[in-house]
Design an enzyme around this catalytic site. Structure first.
Site, PDB file in Angstrom:
ATOM      1  N   ASP A   1      37.403  25.458 -16.088  1.00  0.00           N
ATOM      2  CA  ASP A   1      37.195  24.293 -16.927  1.00  0.00           C
ATOM      3  C   ASP A   1      38.515  23.544 -17.109  1.00  0.00           C
ATOM      4  OD1 ASP A   1      35.492  22.820 -18.935  1.00  0.00           O
ATOM      5  OD2 ASP A   1      37.053  23.556 -20.280  1.00  0.00           O
TER       6      ASP A   1
ATOM      7  N   GLU B   1      37.522  22.355 -11.953  1.00  0.00           N
ATOM      8  CA  GLU B   1      37.099  21.088 -12.524  1.00  0.00           C
ATOM      9  C   GLU B   1      38.381  20.251 -12.534  1.00  0.00           C
ATOM     10  OE1 GLU B   1      34.553  19.441 -16.303  1.00  0.00           O
ATOM     11  OE2 GLU B   1      36.132  20.892 -16.720  1.00  0.00           O
TER      12      GLU B   1
END
Length: 720
Positions: free
Chosen positions: A351, A387
């Site tokens: 993330d 990401e």
């Protein structure tokens, strides 16, 4: 208390020098003046043991008689000086950053804040120390003993190019599954249940990407509204499986249950990828709670501003871990290796990975974090997905991560969404996205599978909502519509939300077929979101992070509807086609150049007139694009060194609202064509076998994708 060892960090049960059973405790706390490990019995009574040994800023000691199941925490004594970033407070019981299991919930009453949360002058509240004991209100770490060697486990080790990823939530996937026993729903055991695994196998995916399963906490603003953090992007324990997903207990049993889930998925040929949140923690900004790292060494773990009371926030969550520092890197890499070697997982999706790749301030692809991962003998062998952005300046880094990494490709998402809603000015961008995004990834030895292609993810509309809503409907989140993106790139097909209009319903289902077909025929690694394959909806909520209810859970009753059954069948068939045909999962980029004397290219683009596109065609407004994939010219060889060949295919994509006449290319491209798939049809059973001649004019239905198998371009005797 015996001296014990400074390695490994955390609480490790073993036998001491004379065979005495006990637990070694070791924790990094730079700048602390004293550290206590606090042991709790079943009634909550506390026994504090002072760690007297200090080695390289690691406080450690061996406590005889402490066995698995023991609940514990730490208290750290030292300066309280928020103006210089120091926030030690021994009144606050701290969770071991290396705890293997966590027992209890984070409820965040005022006592768990290192400062006086309700101080009348909020602008200085974070500087006023709160001396109330937090121990009765916070979860405890649990000593876990684990000697599992995974000898009976077989990892699938699916090559990147052959992967199909399925993003799911451990709890939400099974909470409404009728085939999973009620007592197992929402748990690791529920995901491991044969009824859940059967769906994954029938669909044909090769990996599940689990939304965060590290122990996490719920934010105070949600708890005050009676809501909870459902997605889990608020980590507080990087080694502990989230206890709320355990059906067997939270005194260490969650560790074994997680492992049994991994084994069950591996046995079905499915890899396990974890969505991990190392960019920030649940302690938030200076007004957040003191749960763990802040109390051990606030300046050492977090990025601070020049005003050291404040946190550098590249995540939008209040704080950012300082991944450029050795002890923080050690925490992250020790955690990653633990999940691979002791918990059996096969990879990670990071993330806001750009926040981890920052050096001093800017994102740096030579940063310590990326360098450490690249040389690690364990981590460089597993699947690594970035990401590739954060919310800070210069944080958008799609296409920039080094060759070891794959990336979520949001440019793929945007181009495909825009094409099917009729918003692309031309088809240049779409051509790149369908063929592996070579403009982003054809450098440094990267391959087409560096692009993780997706149309939807957990964050945003579901696929069904993407064709049903043009505005977010997030009222249930309690933020007056301020949360969630406004850039949905969606089209509601004429009516906002659910409708009984049969024509609109049919058009929406056709659009779903178009989007799924485009995704699964594109070069790169496709990622689906759980439930999109049979019409899951969140009622237009595009940020269901706090909807731990039927809004966020997968609705399995949809599969009782024939319309959604046919969508599932189409998705499974597309994945099966992908697995069967190497031309759809290439390991090298297309060259676009003639590969033989006949002038046949490995990739060619056609207009509806049946001629190859010119440069002018790429810049002209267009609602249609033809893509020819040659199976004769696939680079690479199989395991025995044989040339890989396959069928060739022609993909026709038409987003116009009226049927289009399309001339099928002739020699050298094909002698004829066989229709394999037509997304204008609800049922595909009658499609295969329909044949068309080269040069024939074919009517392509409005808003549809046609997949045709080519005859006549494959070398005689060649086999896939």
């Amino acid at each position: 208390m015996w001296p014990g060892s400074s390695h490994p960090l955390g609480a490790r049960f073993h036998h001491g020098p004379d065979g005495t059973a006990g637990t070694n405790f070791a924790v990094w706390a730079q700048g602390a003046e004293a550290v206590e490990v606090c042991l709790f019995d079943e009634g909550g009574a506390e026994t504090a043991c002072v760690l007297t040994e200090l080695t390289h800023e690691i406080w450690h000691g061996f406590v005889p008689g402490v066995r698995p199941g023991q609940r514990y925490g730490f208290r750290v004594h030292g300066r309280w000086d928020p103006w210089t970033g120091v926030r030690h407070n021994p009144a606050k019981l701290l969770l071991d950053p290396y705890a293997r299991a966590v027992d209890g919930d984070f409820t965040l009453p005022p006592e768990v804040y290192g400062h006086v949360r309700d101080w009348p002058q909020q602008y200085i509240a974070d500087t006023v120390r709160d001396d109330r004991d937090s121990a009765p209100y916070v979860p405890k770490g649990v000593v876990v003993h684990d000697d599992d060697d995974w000898a009976d486990d077989v990892r699938p080790k699916t090559p990147w190019a052959d992967s199909v990823i399925y993003e799911l939530h451990v709890r939400g996937f099974t909470m409404r599954h009728p085939g999973v026993p009620e007592e197992l729903r929402g748990t690791y055991a529920g995901l491991a249940h044969p009824a859940a695994v059967e769906h994954l196998v029938k669909l044909g995916v090769t990996a599940v990407e689990l939304l965060p399963v590290h122990q996490f906490a719920h934010e105070d603003h949600l708890l005050r509204k009676g809501l909870r953090n459902y997605w889990g992007y608020n980590s507080v324990g990087y080694f502990a499986p989230h206890a709320g997903y355990s059906s067997s207990g939270t005194a260490g049993q969650q560790v074994g249950e997680f492992k049994r889930m991994v084994r069950a998925l591996h046995a079905a040929g499915i890899e396990v990828i974890l969505d991990v949140v190392y960019n920030h923690t649940a302690e938030a900004g200076e007004l957040g709670p003191t749960l763990s790292l802040r109390g051990f060494d606030n300046r050492g773990y977090y990025r601070l501003q020049s005003d050291q009371r404040r946190y550098a926030d590249y995540t939008g969550c209040g704080n950012t871990l300082h991944a450029g520092r050795p002890h923080v890197l050690r925490l992250i890499t020790d955690s990653l290796r633990y999940w691979v070697t002791e918990m059996g997982v096969d990879g990670f999706r990071f993330d806001l990975a750009a926040a981890l790749a920052r050096s001093m301030h800017d994102v740096d692809m030579l940063s310590p974090f990326l360098a450490v991962i690249a040389q690690d003998p364990v981590l460089r062998r597993v699947k690594l997905i970035a990401e590739p952005w954060d919310v800070g300046s210069g944080g958008y880094q799609v296409g920039a991560f080094p060759p070891l990494w794959t990336e979520w490709n949001d440019r793929y998402r945007d181009a495909v969404r825009d094409f099917w809603r009729g918003a692309l000015p031309d088809v240049r961008d779409l051509g790149y996205r369908l063929s592996g995004s070579s403009d982003l990834y054809a450098w440094g030895g990267r391959r087409p599978y560096a692009s993780v292609n997706f149309v939807t993810a957990h964050d945003g509309f579901t696929l069904r909502d993407l064709v049903s809503y043009e505005r977010k409907h997030n009222d249930a989140n309690g933020e007056a519509g301020r949360d969630g993106t406004n850039d949905n790139r969606s089209w509601n097909c004429g009516t906002e939300g659910e409708t009984d209009d049969a024509g609109i319903g049919a058009l929406r289902r056709r659009q779903l077929r178009n989007l799924l077909t485009t995704l699964l025929l594109s070069t790169g690694v496709p990622m689906l979101v759980a439930g999109d394959e049979f019409g899951r909806t969140q009622g237009g909520n595009n940020n269901a992070y706090c909807q731990d209810n039927e809004t966020g859970w997968v609705d399995w009753s949809l599969l009782e509807d024939p319309a959604w059954q046919s969508l599932f069948a189409l998705t499974a068939r597309l994945i099966s086609l992908r697995h069967a045909h190497p031309v759809l999962r290439r390991r090298a980029f297309f060259s676009g150049r003639p590969q033989g004397a006949d002038g046949l290219r490995d990739l060619a683009w056609f207009t509806p007139a049946g001629v190859e596109m010119t440069e002018r065609d790429w810049y002209a407004p267009a609602a249609a694009l033809g893509m020819y994939l040659s199976g004769r010219d696939i680079p690479g060889r199989d395991e025995r060194g044989r040339q890989v060949t396959d069928d060739s295919f022609l993909v026709l994509l038409h987003t116009g609202d009226r049927p289009a006449a399309w001339v099928l290319p002739g020699a050298p491209w094909a002698e004829g064509y066989e229709l394999v798939l037509d997304t204008s049809l609800e049922e595909q059973a009658a499609v295969p076998g329909t044949r068309h001649g080269a040069g024939e004019t074919l009517t392509v239905p409005a808003r549809s994708v046609l997949l045709l198998r080519v005859s006549g371009s494959r070398p005689p005797g060649a086999s896939a």
